[in-house]
Design a protein around this motif. Structure first.
Motif, PDB file in Angstrom:
ATOM      1  N   GLU A   1     -26.897   8.452 -12.870  1.00 28.12           N
ATOM      2  CA  GLU A   1     -27.411   7.170 -13.384  1.00 28.12           C
ATOM      3  C   GLU A   1     -26.312   6.370 -14.059  1.00 28.12           C
ATOM      4  N   LEU A   2     -25.477   7.041 -14.831  1.00 25.74           N
ATOM      5  CA  LEU A   2     -24.385   6.349 -15.528  1.00 25.74           C
ATOM      6  C   LEU A   2     -23.321   5.846 -14.565  1.00 25.74           C
ATOM      7  N   GLU A   3     -23.033   6.629 -13.526  1.00 27.57           N
ATOM      8  CA  GLU A   3     -22.005   6.235 -12.551  1.00 27.57           C
ATOM      9  C   GLU A   3     -22.389   4.952 -11.818  1.00 27.57           C
ATOM     10  N   LEU A   4     -23.699   4.728 -11.645  1.00 28.37           N
ATOM     11  CA  LEU A   4     -24.165   3.507 -10.986  1.00 28.37           C
ATOM     12  C   LEU A   4     -23.930   2.271 -11.855  1.00 28.37           C
ATOM     13  N   LYS A   5     -23.747   2.476 -13.162  1.00 27.97           N
ATOM     14  CA  LYS A   5     -23.553   1.365 -14.088  1.00 27.97           C
ATOM     15  C   LYS A   5     -22.078   1.035 -14.305  1.00 27.97           C
ATOM     16  N   ILE A   6     -21.212   1.793 -13.657  1.00 28.82           N
ATOM     17  CA  ILE A   6     -19.768   1.605 -13.869  1.00 28.82           C
ATOM     18  C   ILE A   6     -19.128   1.035 -12.608  1.00 28.82           C
ATOM     19  N   GLU A   7     -18.215   0.117 -12.814  1.00 25.21           N
ATOM     20  CA  GLU A   7     -17.483  -0.496 -11.696  1.00 25.21           C
ATOM     21  C   GLU A   7     -16.754   0.590 -10.896  1.00 25.21           C
TER      22      GLU A   7
END
Length: 283
Positions: free
Chosen positions: A176-182
Motif C-alpha cells: 500500500e505504501l509503495e503505491l503512494k511513492i513515486e
C-alpha cells in the motif's frame, strides 16, 4: 494514485511516506531475524542430503558394474574350463607332435585365462566390499542429516507460524505504501536500502549527525533538511535524510549539568587580644 499526482506530492509527504515504508520494512526484517540462521541451515542440510544421494547412487552404480564384471568373469572361467576339457580329450587323439604342441599351448592359455579371471574376480570382490562399506557409511550420514533436517524444519515452521500473520500484515502495508511513492524515488530507495548494511534507506538526524553512518552534518545542510524543500542524502553513506520531527521521533534534549561552585574557605586570623597588665604602685 496517478503517476502525475505522485510527482506533484509535496516533499514533506514523500519523506513521511518513505519513512513509514522504512519502518514497515524494518519490522519485516526483525521478524525474519527471529529465524536467525535456521533458513540457511535448512538449505545447507538439503543441499548436503542431495549431494549424499547423488554420491550413494554413484556408489551403487559402481557396485552393480563390479558385480556384472564378476558374473562375466565367472562365465569366461566356465567357458575356459570347458575348452580345457575338450583340448585334453583331443590330446588322446593326436597323430603328430605338432598337434600335441598346439593343444598343449591352448590348454596352457586357457589355464592362464582362468587364473587371470579368478584374480579379476578377487579384485572386484574386494572393491565391492569397499564400496559397500562406503555406502553404509554414507547411509549413516544420510540418516543423521535427515534427522537434523526434520528438527531444523520443525523449529523454522514453529517460528514462521508465530510470525506469519504479523509478517503478512506488514507485507500488505508495504504494498500500500509503495503505491503512494513515486517509482523513481522508490527505486532509488530500494537501491540504497539494498546497499546499506542494516537495511536502512532513510534515517533521521541524530545529534547533528546522520542516523545511519553517524557522520556530522553541516549546519546549513541541517537547515535544508528541516525546510523540507527537497530530498537530501547523506554525502558519506548516501542514505536519505529526514528531520526527526517529520519522522515522528521526539529527541530528548541533552541535560546541561550546572557546575557546582566551590566556596572558598576563608581563613580567619585569630588575633591575640592584648591583656591589660595592672600598673604596680610604689608604697
Amino acid at each position: 494514485m496517478a503517476k502525475k499526482d505522485l510527482i506533484e506530492m509535496p516533499v514533506e509527504e514523500r519523506l513521511k511516506t518513505l519513512y513509514q515504508l522504512q519502518t514497515t520494512l524494518s519490522g519485516i526484517d526483525e521478524k525474519r531475524a527471529l529465524r536467525g540462521e535456521l533458513p540457511l541451515e535448512v538449505q545447507d542440510l538439503e543441499d548436503e542430503i542431495e549431494g549424499l544421494t547423488t554420491r550413494m547412487d554413484k556408489i551403487q552404480a559402481e557396485i552393480s558394474d563390479y558385480e556384472r564384471a564378476v558374473s562375466q568373469k565367472k562365465g569366461e572361467i566356465e567357458t575356459a574350463k570347458a575348452s580345457v576339457e575338450r583340448y585334453k580329450t583331443q590330446l588322446n587323439e593326436v597323430k603328430n607332435n605338432r598337434e600335441y604342441d598346439t593343444l598343449s599351448k591352448e590348454i596352457e592359455y586357457q589355464t592362464l585365462e582362468i587364473e587371470l579371471c579368478n584374480k579379476k574376480i578377487k579384485e572386484a570382490a574386494f572393491k565391492i566390499e569397499d564400496k559397500k562399506a562406503e555406502l553404509a557409511q554414507n547411509q549413516e550420514i544420510m540418516q543423521d542429516r535427515r534427522q537434523a533436517l526434520e528438527l531444523k524444519k520443525s523449529e523454522l515452521d514453529e517460528i514462521m507460524e508465530e510470525t506469519r500473520a504479523e509478517e503478512d500484515k506488514l507485507k500488505q502495508k508495504v504494498k500500500e505504501l509503495e503505491l503512494k511513492i513515486e517509482p523513481r524515488l522508490l527505486t532509488s530507495f530500494k537501491r540504497i536500502r539494498k546497499n546499506a548494511r542494516n537495511g536502512l534507506g532513510i534515517v533521521y538526524v541524530q545529534r547533528d549527525a546522520c542516523g545511519g553512518c553517524f557522520n556530522k552534518i553541516p549546519p546549513q545542510r541541517q537547515l535544508d533538511i528541516k525546510m523540507h524543500k527537497k530530498i537530501i542524502v547523506c554525502e558519506y553513506c548516501g542514505r536519505i535524510l529526514i528531520d526527526p520531527e517529520l519522522a515522528g521521533v521526539k529527541l530528548e534534549k541533552p541535560v546541561v549539568e550546572e557546575k557546582k561552585t566551590r566556596k572558598r574557605a576563608i581563613r580567619k586570623t585569630v588575633k591575640k587580644e592584648e591583656t591589660d597588665v595592672p600598673e604596680q604602685t610604689e608604697d
